[in-house]
Design a protein around this motif. Structure first.
Motif, mmCIF file in Angstrom:
data_model
loop_
_atom_site.group_PDB
_atom_site.id
_atom_site.type_symbol
_atom_site.label_atom_id
_atom_site.label_comp_id
_atom_site.label_asym_id
_atom_site.label_seq_id
_atom_site.Cartn_x
_atom_site.Cartn_y
_atom_site.Cartn_z
ATOM 1 N N ALA A 142 0.829 -1.202 0.000
ATOM 2 C CA ALA A 142 0.000 0.000 0.000
ATOM 3 C C ALA A 142 0.867 1.257 0.000
ATOM 4 O O ALA A 142 0.569 2.234 -0.698
ATOM 5 N N ALA A 143 1.933 1.229 0.798
ATOM 6 C CA ALA A 143 2.845 2.377 0.832
ATOM 7 C C ALA A 143 3.508 2.583 -0.522
ATOM 8 O O ALA A 143 3.677 3.721 -0.985
ATOM 9 N N ARG A 144 3.855 1.464 -1.180
ATOM 10 C CA ARG A 144 4.486 1.560 -2.492
ATOM 11 C C ARG A 144 3.530 2.164 -3.520
ATOM 12 O O ARG A 144 3.894 3.051 -4.296
ATOM 13 N N TYR A 145 2.279 1.678 -3.499
ATOM 14 C CA TYR A 145 1.300 2.208 -4.445
ATOM 15 C C TYR A 145 0.941 3.665 -4.135
ATOM 16 O O TYR A 145 0.647 4.444 -5.033
ATOM 17 N N LYS A 146 0.979 4.002 -2.842
ATOM 18 C CA LYS A 146 0.716 5.391 -2.467
ATOM 19 C C LYS A 146 1.783 6.309 -3.034
ATOM 20 O O LYS A 146 1.475 7.396 -3.551
#
Length: 213
Positions: A142-146
């Motif tokens: 999720a952090a990567r996609y954010k």
């Protein structure tokens, strides 16, 4: 002095951990207690607690007295004190001792129960560990996609600036190639932004589902 019970299991002061290679080559931590290997620290601690309980009840019981052993055996089973391999093995030793005693009728010796509830609890514990690991992985994703989404937003701002500049150019030019180029760029970044938003929504839904289990 009464002779103490000789039905003992190998003891250790603390669960010993070691690493073994899994099929994919990664290192998996293992814990050794009383000659048994456990895959999690919680299971090893439960085994250590049972090992300490075995040492205590053994010190309070005359292992040569069938009646005392019979009482101890029934008490452990009735109270469901042991669930790990160490405790079950100790019970099996007591059971075998009673089988060899003429003073205790075999039909009075209870079988050792392997509780379905205990198995379900162990499976639930494994699932919780797996869910926590999956939640960590999802958080990282999720952090990567954010971060990718933020980058996409920055690119969109830059795209808007480019479009504005192109519109200014179009005021003095009716070149069809420029118009087509503008439309292609808009379509490309609109699709990219839609995919990023869809992936982020899917991750959030999966994370919420795991947390509710």
């Amino acid at each position: 002095m009464a002779e103490r019970t000789s039905h003992k299991t190998n003891s250790v002061s603390n669960p010993k951990s070691k690493k073994s290679s899994s099929k994919d080559g990664s290192k998996k931590k293992e814990y050794t207690v009383g000659g048994y290997t456990f895959n999690s620290k919680d299971e090893a601690q439960a085994a250590k607690d049972e090992l300490n309980a075995i040492k205590y009840v053994s010190s309070k019981t005359d292992g040569s007295d069938p009646k005392q052993v019979f009482i101890l055996y029934n008490k452990i089973i009735d109270r469901k004190l042991f669930t790990t391999a160490i405790g079950i093995n100790y019970l099996k030793n007591l059971q075998q001792f009673l089988y060899n005693c003429d003073d205790i009728p075999r039909d009075k010796i209870q079988p050792i129960p392997i509780s379905i509830d205990t198995q379900a609890e162990m499976e639930r514990r494994h699932e919780q560990i797996a869910h926590r690991s999956e939640l960590r992985d999802l958080s990282i994703q999720a952090a990567r996609y954010k971060n990718n989404f933020i980058k996409a937003m920055i690119l969109n701002v830059a795209l808007i600036i480019v479009i504005i500049a192109m519109l200014l150019i179009l005021k003095t030019s009716s070149n069809a190639n420029i118009i087509n180029y503008e439309v292609n760029i808009q379509d490309k970044y609109a699709i990219w932004q839609e995919q990023l938003e869809s992936q982020e929504a899917s991750l959030k839904a999966r994370e919420a589902e795991l947390q509710n289990k």
